[in-house]
Design a protein around this motif. Structure first.
Motif, PDB file in Angstrom:
ATOM      1  N   LEU A  56      12.253  34.320  -7.454  1.00 37.53           N
ATOM      2  CA  LEU A  56      12.885  33.512  -6.411  1.00 37.53           C
ATOM      3  C   LEU A  56      13.719  34.417  -5.516  1.00 37.53           C
ATOM      4  CD1 LEU A  56      13.568  30.710  -5.232  1.00 37.53           C
ATOM      5  CD2 LEU A  56      15.491  30.621  -6.831  1.00 37.53           C
ATOM      6  N   GLN A  57      13.391  34.438  -4.228  1.00 40.67           N
ATOM      7  CA  GLN A  57      14.119  35.255  -3.265  1.00 40.67           C
ATOM      8  C   GLN A  57      15.152  34.394  -2.542  1.00 40.67           C
ATOM      9  OE1 GLN A  57      11.875  36.777   0.061  1.00 40.67           O
ATOM     10  NE2 GLN A  57      12.973  38.728   0.013  1.00 40.67           N
ATOM     11  N   ILE A  58      16.391  34.862  -2.480  1.00 39.72           N
ATOM     12  CA  ILE A  58      17.467  34.079  -1.898  1.00 39.72           C
ATOM     13  C   ILE A  58      18.025  34.781  -0.666  1.00 39.72           C
ATOM     14  CG2 ILE A  58      19.785  33.144  -2.272  1.00 39.72           C
ATOM     15  CD1 ILE A  58      19.131  32.830  -5.175  1.00 39.72           C
ATOM     16  N   ALA A  59      18.099  34.052   0.451  1.00 39.86           N
ATOM     17  CA  ALA A  59      18.751  34.555   1.650  1.00 39.86           C
ATOM     18  C   ALA A  59      20.222  34.158   1.595  1.00 39.86           C
ATOM     19  CB  ALA A  59      18.083  33.975   2.893  1.00 39.86           C
ATOM     20  N   LEU A  60      21.107  35.114   1.834  1.00 44.04           N
ATOM     21  CA  LEU A  60      22.551  34.877   1.754  1.00 44.04           C
ATOM     22  C   LEU A  60      23.146  34.868   3.160  1.00 44.04           C
ATOM     23  CD1 LEU A  60      23.137  37.324  -1.185  1.00 44.04           C
ATOM     24  CD2 LEU A  60      23.144  34.839  -1.313  1.00 44.04           C
ATOM     25  N   LYS A  61      23.973  33.861   3.435  1.00 48.31           N
ATOM     26  CA  LYS A  61      24.552  33.733   4.768  1.00 48.31           C
ATOM     27  C   LYS A  61      26.070  33.837   4.715  1.00 48.31           C
ATOM     28  CE  LYS A  61      24.828  29.804   7.119  1.00 48.31           C
ATOM     29  NZ  LYS A  61      24.528  28.613   7.930  1.00 48.31           N
ATOM     30  N   THR A  62      26.618  34.670   5.585  1.00 52.72           N
ATOM     31  CA  THR A  62      28.058  34.770   5.772  1.00 52.72           C
ATOM     32  C   THR A  62      28.408  34.140   7.114  1.00 52.72           C
ATOM     33  OG1 THR A  62      28.190  36.834   4.499  1.00 52.72           O
ATOM     34  CG2 THR A  62      30.012  36.349   6.005  1.00 52.72           C
ATOM     35  N   THR A  63      29.415  33.280   7.121  1.00 47.81           N
ATOM     36  CA  THR A  63      29.834  32.601   8.343  1.00 47.81           C
ATOM     37  C   THR A  63      31.319  32.852   8.573  1.00 47.81           C
ATOM     38  OG1 THR A  63      28.176  30.848   8.065  1.00 47.81           O
ATOM     39  CG2 THR A  63      30.020  30.381   9.527  1.00 47.81           C
ATOM     40  N   ILE A  64      31.647  33.356   9.769  1.00 44.72           N
ATOM     41  CA  ILE A  64      33.039  33.572  10.135  1.00 44.72           C
ATOM     42  C   ILE A  64      33.318  32.883  11.471  1.00 44.72           C
ATOM     43  CG2 ILE A  64      33.157  35.767   8.899  1.00 44.72           C
ATOM     44  CD1 ILE A  64      32.982  37.205  11.566  1.00 44.72           C
ATOM     45  N   LYS A  65      34.585  32.694  11.775  1.00 42.82           N
ATOM     46  CA  LYS A  65      34.957  32.008  13.013  1.00 42.82           C
ATOM     47  C   LYS A  65      34.915  32.969  14.200  1.00 42.82           C
ATOM     48  CE  LYS A  65      37.830  28.561  10.725  1.00 42.82           C
ATOM     49  NZ  LYS A  65      37.462  29.012   9.353  1.00 42.82           N
ATOM     50  N   LEU A  66      34.454  32.449  15.322  1.00 40.76           N
ATOM     51  CA  LEU A  66      34.424  33.183  16.581  1.00 40.76           C
ATOM     52  C   LEU A  66      35.287  32.424  17.590  1.00 40.76           C
ATOM     53  CD1 LEU A  66      33.300  35.272  18.648  1.00 40.76           C
ATOM     54  CD2 LEU A  66      31.332  33.741  18.941  1.00 40.76           C
ATOM     55  N   PHE A  67      36.342  33.070  18.072  1.00 36.79           N
ATOM     56  CA  PHE A  67      37.252  32.458  19.036  1.00 36.79           C
ATOM     57  C   PHE A  67      36.986  33.058  20.417  1.00 36.79           C
ATOM     58  CE2 PHE A  67      39.221  32.574  14.886  1.00 36.79           C
ATOM     59  CZ  PHE A  67      39.768  31.325  14.730  1.00 36.79           C
ATOM     60  N   TYR A  68      36.680  32.203  21.388  1.00 33.96           N
ATOM     61  CA  TYR A  68      36.538  32.677  22.762  1.00 33.96           C
ATOM     62  C   TYR A  68      37.860  32.392  23.471  1.00 33.96           C
ATOM     63  CZ  TYR A  68      34.766  33.438  27.458  1.00 33.96           C
ATOM     64  OH  TYR A  68      34.575  33.909  28.735  1.00 33.96           O
ATOM     65  N   ARG A  69      38.544  33.456  23.903  1.00 32.88           N
ATOM     66  CA  ARG A  69      39.896  33.335  24.449  1.00 32.88           C
ATOM     67  C   ARG A  69      39.900  33.636  25.945  1.00 32.88           C
ATOM     68  NH1 ARG A  69      44.260  36.213  20.933  1.00 32.88           N
ATOM     69  NH2 ARG A  69      43.586  34.494  19.591  1.00 32.88           N
ATOM     70  N   PRO A  70      40.243  32.643  26.769  1.00 40.42           N
ATOM     71  CA  PRO A  70      40.290  32.854  28.228  1.00 40.42           C
ATOM     72  C   PRO A  70      41.323  33.902  28.615  1.00 40.42           C
ATOM     73  CG  PRO A  70      40.349  30.515  27.685  1.00 40.42           C
ATOM     74  CD  PRO A  70      40.541  31.256  26.406  1.00 40.42           C
ATOM     75  N   GLU A  71      41.048  34.602  29.682  1.00 40.61           N
ATOM     76  CA  GLU A  71      41.900  35.712  30.110  1.00 40.61           C
ATOM     77  C   GLU A  71      43.309  35.252  30.471  1.00 40.61           C
ATOM     78  OE1 GLU A  71      41.853  39.283  33.495  1.00 40.61           O
ATOM     79  OE2 GLU A  71      40.265  37.768  33.427  1.00 40.61           O
ATOM     80  N   ASN A  72      43.441  34.102  31.099  1.00 42.23           N
ATOM     81  CA  ASN A  72      44.741  33.648  31.592  1.00 42.23           C
ATOM     82  C   ASN A  72      45.464  32.710  30.633  1.00 42.23           C
ATOM     83  OD1 ASN A  72      44.424  35.073  34.060  1.00 42.23           O
ATOM     84  ND2 ASN A  72      43.109  33.434  34.831  1.00 42.23           N
ATOM     85  N   LEU A  73      45.058  32.686  29.385  1.00 47.55           N
ATOM     86  CA  LEU A  73      45.703  31.818  28.409  1.00 47.55           C
ATOM     87  C   LEU A  73      47.130  32.303  28.152  1.00 47.55           C
ATOM     88  CD1 LEU A  73      45.444  29.426  26.474  1.00 47.55           C
ATOM     89  CD2 LEU A  73      44.549  31.015  24.751  1.00 47.55           C
ATOM     90  N   LYS A  74      48.091  31.427  28.310  1.00 45.20           N
ATOM     91  CA  LYS A  74      49.494  31.780  28.154  1.00 45.20           C
ATOM     92  C   LYS A  74      49.902  31.801  26.678  1.00 45.20           C
ATOM     93  CE  LYS A  74      50.086  31.666  32.657  1.00 45.20           C
ATOM     94  NZ  LYS A  74      50.317  32.901  33.442  1.00 45.20           N
ATOM     95  N   GLY A  75      50.880  32.659  26.348  1.00 46.10           N
ATOM     96  CA  GLY A  75      51.436  32.685  25.010  1.00 46.10           C
ATOM     97  C   GLY A  75      50.631  33.518  24.032  1.00 46.10           C
ATOM     98  N   SER A  76      50.857  33.251  22.745  1.00 47.69           N
ATOM     99  CA  SER A  76      50.184  33.984  21.670  1.00 47.69           C
ATOM    100  C   SER A  76      49.982  33.050  20.486  1.00 47.69           C
ATOM    101  CB  SER A  76      51.031  35.181  21.232  1.00 47.69           C
ATOM    102  OG  SER A  76      52.227  34.738  20.624  1.00 47.69           O
ATOM    103  N   LEU A  77      49.227  33.514  19.508  1.00 47.03           N
ATOM    104  CA  LEU A  77      49.008  32.719  18.310  1.00 47.03           C
ATOM    105  C   LEU A  77      50.318  32.492  17.560  1.00 47.03           C
ATOM    106  CD1 LEU A  77      47.163  31.281  16.326  1.00 47.03           C
ATOM    107  CD2 LEU A  77      46.679  33.490  15.260  1.00 47.03           C
TER     108      LEU A  77
END
Length: 236
Positions: A128-149
């Protein structure tokens, strides 16, 4: 007999899963795509622990619709062979940035699927062959976004609403929570991500005399514990 063999290999695959997973690793737990950049990158490596090459496939999907590919991004190379003790770099390129909000972050998922190769001996067996998937978050941050996390975390508004906990995020940043303690006791039912401009309503009981402490993920993927939220900062 065939069913017994299939069941055996499926069970064996489960036990071997951690070792197989150790073969391919991604170089970060999150990716922040700055809109003023041409692309964002993510390193993918094959540690060589299991001594086999992998076929690696990558794509971006929507956070709320994980089975749908996101047309806003493409990844190059989308499919490649990764030999033992080698690495490659994925380039995430925005193709339809004009469709994304300019006053808040957009949240997506970056998926990396690794399929191990099979030896000639394995091909002749019932493996049995198993494909493994890793999922991480991708944040698209606009250039003019004010402030910080950090500012966004400080501005979270924790409230008592009908004896239940709610939290409002007035900022343009996504705040990813990992743990919530009420009077030093772990509480659940809080969404993982408090999205920009959203209010999360929970079934968690809360009183003005309670003290909140929460943990969140910072820009670098580390877990940070907040200072206690005092009763005076909880609004009815």
């Amino acid at each position: 007999m065939r069913l017994k063999v299939a069941a055996f290999w499926a069970l064996a695959a489960v036990f071997w899963l951690p070792q197989i997973q150790a073969g391919v690793n991604v170089g970060a737990t999150r990716v922040v795509y700055q809109s003023n950049e041409k692309d964002a990158t993510l390193a993918v490596s094959n540690s060589g622990d299991d001594g086999v090459p992998y076929l690696v496939q990558s794509w971006v999907s929507y956070y709320d619709k994980q089975n749908e590919s996101a047309d806003e991004f493409l990844i190059t190379p989308p499919l490649f062979r990764l030999d033992p003790n080698s690495r490659n770099t994925l380039r995430i390129i925005s193709t339809q940035a004009q469709n994304l909000p300019t006053d808040k972050e957009s949240l997506f998922l970056l998926n990396v699927k690794a399929i191990p190769s099979m030896s000639a001996e394995q091909r002749s067996q019932n493996v049995l062959q198993i494909a493994l998937k890793t999922t991480i978050k991708l944040f698209y941050r606009p250039e003019n976004l004010k402030g910080s996390l950090i500012d966004a975390v400080k501005k979270l508004q924790w409230r008592v609403d009908g004896g239940k906990l709610t939290v409002h995020n007035p900022s343009g940043f996504n705040v990813v929570l990992t743990e919530l303690l009420i009077n030093n006791t772990v509480s659940k039912d809080l969404p993982e991500v408090i999205k920009p401009g959203s209010t999360a309503t929970t079934n968690i009981p809360l009183k003005h005399s309670d003290t909140l402490v929460f943990s969140y993920i910072n820009e670098y993927g580390s877990t940070i514990k907040s200072a206690p939220v005092t009763p005076s900062s909880i609004i009815e």
